[in-house]
Design a protein around this motif. Structure first.
Motif, mmCIF file in Angstrom:
data_model
loop_
_atom_site.group_PDB
_atom_site.id
_atom_site.type_symbol
_atom_site.label_atom_id
_atom_site.label_comp_id
_atom_site.label_asym_id
_atom_site.label_seq_id
_atom_site.Cartn_x
_atom_site.Cartn_y
_atom_site.Cartn_z
ATOM 1 N N THR A 223 43.452 40.384 50.790
ATOM 2 C CA THR A 223 43.067 39.389 49.708
ATOM 3 C C THR A 223 42.777 40.176 48.677
ATOM 4 O O THR A 223 42.612 41.425 48.760
ATOM 5 C CB THR A 223 41.770 38.596 50.131
ATOM 6 O OG1 THR A 223 40.673 39.629 50.366
ATOM 7 C CG2 THR A 223 41.828 37.700 51.337
ATOM 8 N N THR A 224 42.824 39.932 47.535
ATOM 9 C CA THR A 224 42.501 40.258 46.197
ATOM 10 C C THR A 224 41.793 39.509 45.393
ATOM 11 O O THR A 224 41.999 38.074 45.565
ATOM 12 C CB THR A 224 43.963 40.774 45.472
ATOM 13 O OG1 THR A 224 43.625 41.752 44.321
ATOM 14 C CG2 THR A 224 44.809 39.587 44.967
ATOM 15 N N THR A 225 40.891 39.983 44.332
ATOM 16 C CA THR A 225 39.932 39.222 43.522
ATOM 17 C C THR A 225 40.671 39.209 41.986
ATOM 18 O O THR A 225 40.993 40.530 41.690
ATOM 19 C CB THR A 225 38.626 39.838 43.616
ATOM 20 O OG1 THR A 225 38.304 39.314 44.849
ATOM 21 C CG2 THR A 225 37.839 38.832 42.814
ATOM 22 N N ILE A 226 40.815 38.052 41.488
ATOM 23 C CA ILE A 226 41.033 38.114 39.871
ATOM 24 C C ILE A 226 40.042 37.490 39.137
ATOM 25 O O ILE A 226 39.573 36.395 39.356
ATOM 26 C CB ILE A 226 42.206 37.209 39.978
ATOM 27 C CG1 ILE A 226 43.487 37.839 40.561
ATOM 28 C CG2 ILE A 226 42.744 37.138 38.206
ATOM 29 C CD1 ILE A 226 44.671 36.836 40.676
ATOM 30 N N LYS A 227 39.570 38.337 38.126
ATOM 31 C CA LYS A 227 38.173 37.905 37.477
ATOM 32 C C LYS A 227 38.724 37.354 36.208
ATOM 33 O O LYS A 227 39.606 38.238 35.410
ATOM 34 C CB LYS A 227 37.273 38.863 37.242
ATOM 35 C CG LYS A 227 36.721 39.282 38.752
ATOM 36 C CD LYS A 227 35.664 40.478 38.390
ATOM 37 C CE LYS A 227 34.763 40.745 39.851
ATOM 38 N NZ LYS A 227 33.999 41.693 39.735
ATOM 39 N N TYR A 228 38.046 36.439 35.493
ATOM 40 C CA TYR A 228 38.409 35.994 34.143
ATOM 41 C C TYR A 228 37.062 35.565 33.450
ATOM 42 O O TYR A 228 36.002 35.316 34.014
ATOM 43 C CB TYR A 228 39.441 34.982 34.049
ATOM 44 C CG TYR A 228 39.446 33.735 34.804
ATOM 45 C CD1 TYR A 228 38.762 32.626 34.120
ATOM 46 C CD2 TYR A 228 39.647 33.664 36.289
ATOM 47 C CE1 TYR A 228 38.681 31.491 34.792
ATOM 48 C CE2 TYR A 228 39.281 32.560 37.040
ATOM 49 C CZ TYR A 228 38.893 31.340 36.180
ATOM 50 O OH TYR A 228 38.444 30.221 36.768
ATOM 51 N N GLN A 229 37.292 35.291 31.955
ATOM 52 C CA GLN A 229 36.166 34.990 31.488
ATOM 53 C C GLN A 229 36.682 34.057 30.273
ATOM 54 O O GLN A 229 37.631 33.707 29.718
ATOM 55 C CB GLN A 229 35.555 36.087 30.646
ATOM 56 C CG GLN A 229 36.150 36.896 29.556
ATOM 57 C CD GLN A 229 35.868 37.983 29.036
ATOM 58 O OE1 GLN A 229 34.929 38.819 29.974
ATOM 59 N NE2 GLN A 229 35.552 38.125 27.613
ATOM 60 N N LEU A 230 35.611 32.841 29.989
ATOM 61 C CA LEU A 230 36.149 31.977 29.122
ATOM 62 C C LEU A 230 34.871 31.727 28.234
ATOM 63 O O LEU A 230 33.471 31.750 28.651
ATOM 64 C CB LEU A 230 36.213 30.585 29.667
ATOM 65 C CG LEU A 230 37.087 30.571 31.014
ATOM 66 C CD1 LEU A 230 36.842 29.391 31.783
ATOM 67 C CD2 LEU A 230 38.454 30.682 30.385
ATOM 68 N N SER B 28 35.780 34.363 39.106
ATOM 69 C CA SER B 28 36.679 34.864 39.778
ATOM 70 C C SER B 28 37.232 34.123 40.948
ATOM 71 O O SER B 28 36.582 32.994 41.169
ATOM 72 C CB SER B 28 36.041 36.150 40.588
ATOM 73 O OG SER B 28 34.949 35.625 41.374
ATOM 74 N N VAL B 29 38.426 34.267 41.415
ATOM 75 C CA VAL B 29 39.145 33.476 42.280
ATOM 76 C C VAL B 29 39.639 34.670 43.368
ATOM 77 O O VAL B 29 40.224 35.813 42.856
ATOM 78 C CB VAL B 29 40.123 32.489 41.550
ATOM 79 C CG1 VAL B 29 41.193 33.433 40.941
ATOM 80 C CG2 VAL B 29 40.626 31.634 42.742
#
Length: 145
Positions: free
Chosen positions: A69-76, A108-109
């Motif tokens: 698995t890998t995690t992708i973080k983002y901000q809004l 994060s997803v």
């Protein structure tokens, strides 16, 4: 005389006061200014609340390369429609990770290396495309088995 819900999010400078007032100008000649009391409810034991981001951004996935698995973080910085889609190097859609209206903040997803049908994808380079409002960014990630 109409009544309706008005969602309001109040941000302020930290202070020692537990009560503040939000003043709203109206078009009612009998009540040209409405003053709404806002009471701060302090919760203990949860630490400081993180401030909202001021820009859109997406980070490189971690770990990269990854397995399983890998995690992708983002901000809004504000509420917006978000799409985060994984593609193979041929540009074929592999999996949609996010396709929702999201609240402002840090998110994060996790991608588990599966496609839309729930099957494992092959080792290799994949591309993830992030779109939030007018902001878009495309990045690469690598799955190693």
């Amino acid at each position: 005389g109409d009544q309706f819900d008005l969602p309001v999010r109040v941000y302020g400078v930290p202070s020692d006061e537990d009560t503040a007032y939000v003043n709203i100008m109206t078009n009612d000649p009998a009540l040209p200014m409405a003053s709404i009391e806002v009471i701060r409810d302090l919760m203990t034991g949860i630490g400081d609340v993180e401030a909202l981001p001021t820009t859109y951004a997406i980070a490189q996935n971690y770990p990269n390369p990854f397995n399983p698995t890998t995690t992708i973080k983002y901000q809004l910085p504000q509420v917006t429609d978000v799409q985060l889609v994984i593609y193979n190097v041929l540009g074929q859609r592999v999996r949609s990770l996010v396709n929702n209206r999201m609240e402002a903040g840090y998110h994060s997803v996790v991608w588990d290396g599966l496609n839309e049908q729930g099957s494992s994808v092959a080792s290799g380079v994949y591309i993830y495309h992030f779109q939030a409002g007018d902001f878009q960014k495309t990045m690469k990630l690598m799955l190693l088995k």
